[in-house]
Design an enzyme around this catalytic site. Structure first.
Site, PDB file in Angstrom:
ATOM      1  N   HIS A  31      56.516  29.955  69.881  1.00 53.75           N
ATOM      2  CA  HIS A  31      55.097  30.246  69.688  1.00 53.75           C
ATOM      3  C   HIS A  31      54.355  29.954  70.993  1.00 53.75           C
ATOM      4  CE1 HIS A  31      56.822  29.374  65.762  1.00 53.75           C
ATOM      5  NE2 HIS A  31      55.841  30.034  65.201  1.00 53.75           N
ATOM      6  N   HIS A 278      50.965  34.643  68.450  1.00 55.64           N
ATOM      7  CA  HIS A 278      51.282  33.451  67.657  1.00 55.64           C
ATOM      8  C   HIS A 278      52.759  33.110  67.640  1.00 55.64           C
ATOM      9  CE1 HIS A 278      50.827  30.383  64.584  1.00 55.64           C
ATOM     10  NE2 HIS A 278      51.809  30.943  63.925  1.00 55.64           N
ATOM     11  N   GLU A 430      49.226  12.266  45.534  1.00 56.95           N
ATOM     12  CA  GLU A 430      50.650  11.956  45.714  1.00 56.95           C
ATOM     13  C   GLU A 430      51.196  12.426  47.054  1.00 56.95           C
ATOM     14  OE1 GLU A 430      49.951  11.847  41.317  1.00 56.95           O
ATOM     15  OE2 GLU A 430      49.478  13.295  42.908  1.00 56.95           O
ATOM     16  N   HIS A 491      55.160  15.545  31.438  1.00 59.73           N
ATOM     17  CA  HIS A 491      55.294  14.251  32.101  1.00 59.73           C
ATOM     18  C   HIS A 491      56.716  13.700  32.015  1.00 59.73           C
ATOM     19  CE1 HIS A 491      51.020  14.452  32.370  1.00 59.73           C
ATOM     20  NE2 HIS A 491      50.889  13.215  32.815  1.00 59.73           N
TER      21      HIS A 491
END
Length: 692
Positions: A31, A278, A430, A491
């Site tokens: 890049h 890019h 998280e 869960h």
């Protein structure tokens, strides 16, 4: 324009650009555009501001530079080469050789090169963290900044400012789109991390096109809402404006700073400001055109003028050496005044434990009622943290459930006005929590974070990086199975343990009782180059009577014979982890009443067991005993390696259900009766085969 027309700062910037172009062109991969656009900002930071000594790139009070837009890695490789950063070995000893030679740059992205496609920690000195997945670097930098503030709060004394380093992270448009960056930025604003500076390289280009096709938000307004200080540089090539922006950061004492820089991707090339700059080399003609524009020799590859090397030596080289030398003298005086604290700092830096670190670790008496392993883990963690002052961690808003709060006197909470606390409140974040723990571990704290096992999916990318970097983060997961009960299948983890076990370099522990938890923590506390995942139960599990069963110290071997067949010669082997070990023990008793010789093997850590010599593994699992039953309240994926073709598996093949625990255990076959039945079935298979 020729090199004679260029001032030395501009020549230095353009030399960086030239090295980046040439490295990508020679590799035919990479890049080039991003490093070409943001090079002036990186140069200004390193040459004028970064407190970093290339001769000792791991001195504790150095500023940290994180390249979050890791695809621009040639920018970092060029800086490491031009500044003469020295290599450091795995034992933290500075070597004589350069971290990045010109030959390394010439072998960019090739096998064995010190210049891989994205920055890799522990591979190339001067890389503070592995980056690549966008957003990870900036999130990790928040953990570094929190660690820096914590170190200052604990160890600085009047006349001894040992820790006052800053953390800089260079991010791109992609980083700003990733959710983890938002999680981390929100927490950084709450924590008022004035030692944190994110540089947002806004070149408005991603792989698919200009960012306007998907990203039109006001990033500055977002960060102001987070509680950040925001300043803007209209043109990355304006070194005076860049300089003022870093001054603004240095002057800020209450907020993290975002420097929003407008840059031109592929600056000076035919594809400037285009998505074509890019992710592909510029091509020979594109490189020549860009070099012509930048005043560099068109026919020279990997050209570094002597005056540019001298410029860096007289800038960051001289400044860094002076700062480090002054710090080392200060530390020697500190050692004389505060020998105990100095010893802590040195042990921490080498990932060593203090004397008596496990003196308060409990052993648990046999108890048929027992404890949830999350509960016993919390007790052991507290005992360790009280003796190891640099154990610091928190939870993604679940500490009352994961039992990871440090409760001993003086533990405290880490907040902006009390940064010395040992408990971190990470919020419902998280992914950022795991990345923050990585950043703290990279700053040499012994960090942990916790959540429910089902939510490990949210954090998987950061957990993976802890394994890739070989840093001893402790990922603590509770609510390990369908034992969650009424919370239901959303869960109840099923495939998560298998996913964690599939990760190279991660030790996954699922202990069966309180004493296996103790032995797990004894082992984990001493890790220096490996992360661990602790998978713990919500429900109480009996504490086994070790006077009748094997010692829990077998955890260190990964798997061990917990209860052997009465005759010592098993006909069938029952293998299990966690709560299911108790099912195996009950089934063994039922089988013994029928005269069937059953061995129970507890397997708390597959990875450690697989490392043991073949002789030991064959002792635990004799090859001639093919009648085996594996039991785990999780996906059966991977168990066949231990059970074999002649065995049976009792595990989860579907998602769970919402119901009381006892009903779930019966529904999915996690009962002693079902285990015993499976044992009889595998024992009968050879006889059935003979009658066909």
């Amino acid at each position: 324009m020729t090199t004679l027309d260029i001032d030395l700062d501009t020549l230095s910037v353009n030399t960086i650009r030239g090295l980046c172009m040439d490295a990508v062109e020679k590799a035919a991969s990479g890049h080039p555009g991003t490093p070409m656009g943001i090079a002036p900002v990186a140069y200004t930071l390193w040459q004028r501001y970064l407190r970093f000594d290339p001769a000792d790139p791991i001195w504790p009070n150095r500023d940290r530079f994180v390249l979050s837009e890791g695809h621009a890695s040639t920018l970092l490789w060029s800086l490491l080469h031009l500044t003469g950063v020295r290599a450091v070995d795995p034992d933290y000893e500075v070597l004589g050789r350069p971290a990045v030679t010109l030959d390394d740059l010439k072998s960019f992205r090739q096998l064995g090169s010190r210049c891989p496609g994205h920055p890799e920690y522990r591979w190339t000195s001067g890389v503070e963290t592995t980056t690549g997945p966008l957003g990870q670097g900036v999130a990790t930098s928040v953990g570094m900044a929190m660690a820096g503030r914590w170190l200052a709060a604990r160890y600085n004394r009047d006349d001894f400012p040992l820790f006052d380093f800053d953390v800089y992270a260079l991010a791109g448009d992609g980083c700003m789109m990733e959710g983890i960056a938002s999680e981390a930025a929100s927490l950084a604003g709450h924590q008022q991390l004035a030692n944190l500076c994110w540089i947002y390289d806004s070149n408005r280009v991603t792989i698919e096109g200009h960012t306007g096709i998907a990203f039109t938000e006001d990033v500055a307004a977002r960060f102001l809402a987070y509680g950040w200080n925001v300043t803007t540089v209209a043109d990355a090539n304006d070194l005076d404006a860049v300089d003022r922006a870093f001054h603004t950061f240095r002057a800020e004492s209450e907020r993290p700073t975002l420097i929003l820089v407008h840059s031109h991707i592929g600056y000076g090339s035919p594809v400037e400001d285009s998505p074509k700059a890019h992710g592909s080399p510029l091509g020979p003609e594109g490189v020549r055109t860009a070099k012509r524009f930048l005043g560099l020799p068109e026919d020279r590859e990997f050209w570094v003028p002597d005056e540019v090397r001298t410029r860096f030596e007289q800038g960051i080289g001289a400044r860094g050496a002076e700062l480090r030398g002054a710090w080392e003298k200060r530390f020697e005086a500190y050692r004389a005044a505060w020998p105990g604290l100095a010893d802590e700092i040195q042990r921490m830096q080498r990932r060593e434990l203090p004397n008596g670190w496990d003196s308060k670790v409990p052993d648990f008496p046999a108890d048929p009622k027992g404890l949830a392993t999350r509960e016993s883990s919390g007790r052991v963690l507290n005992a360790l943290a009280e003796r190891v002052p640099w154990i610091v961690g928190g939870s993604a808003d679940l500490a009352p459930s994961t039992k990871t709060r440090l409760t001993f006197e003086g533990a405290g909470d880490s907040e902006p006005d009390e940064p010395y606390g040992r408990n971190l409140h990470l919020g419902v974040r998280e992914h950022a929590s795991a990345a923050l723990a990585n950043g703290m571990a990279l700053t040499k704290l012994r960090s942990y974070w916790s959540g429910f096992l089902i939510f490990s999916d949210y954090a998987k990318a950061a957990i993976r990086l802890s394994a890739l970097m070989e840093i001893p983060v402790v990922h603590i997961f509770t609510h390990d199975s369908i034992g969650v009960g009424e919370d239901g299948p959303t869960h109840q983890p099923v495939e998560q343990i298998a996913g964690l076990r599939a990760m190279p370099g991660l030790l996954v522990f699922r202990p069966c009782d309180a004493n296996e938890v103790t032995e797990t923590w004894r082992l984990v506390a001493g890790l220096r180059h490996e992360p661990a995942a602790l998978v713990l139960s919500r429900q109480a599990l009996p504490t086994l009577d070790r006077s009748r069963l094997a010692a829990a110290s077998g955890v260190a071997l990964g798997a061990y014979v917990l209860a052997d067949a009465p005759s010592g010669e098993p006909e069938v082997i029952l293998l299990a982890t966690g709560s299911e070990v108790h099912l195996a023990l009950s089934a063994r008793e039922e089988l013994a009443a029928e005269g069937i010789q059953a061995r129970v093997v507890s397997m708390p850590c597959w990875e450690l067991f697989d490392r043991q010599p073949r002789e030991y593994r064959d002792q635990v699992l004799p090859p001639h005993v093919t009648a085996r039953v594996g039991i785990e309240q999780a996906s059966t994926f991977g168990w066949d390696r231990y059970v074999g073709d002649g065995g049976a598996l009792i595990g989860m093949h579907t998602f769970g259900a919402s119901a009381p625990l006892k009903q779930l255990l019966t529904k999915f076959g996690f009962t002693p009766e079902r285990v015993a039945e499976a044992a009889r079935e595998v024992l009968a298979r050879p006889q059935e085969a003979m009658t066909r």
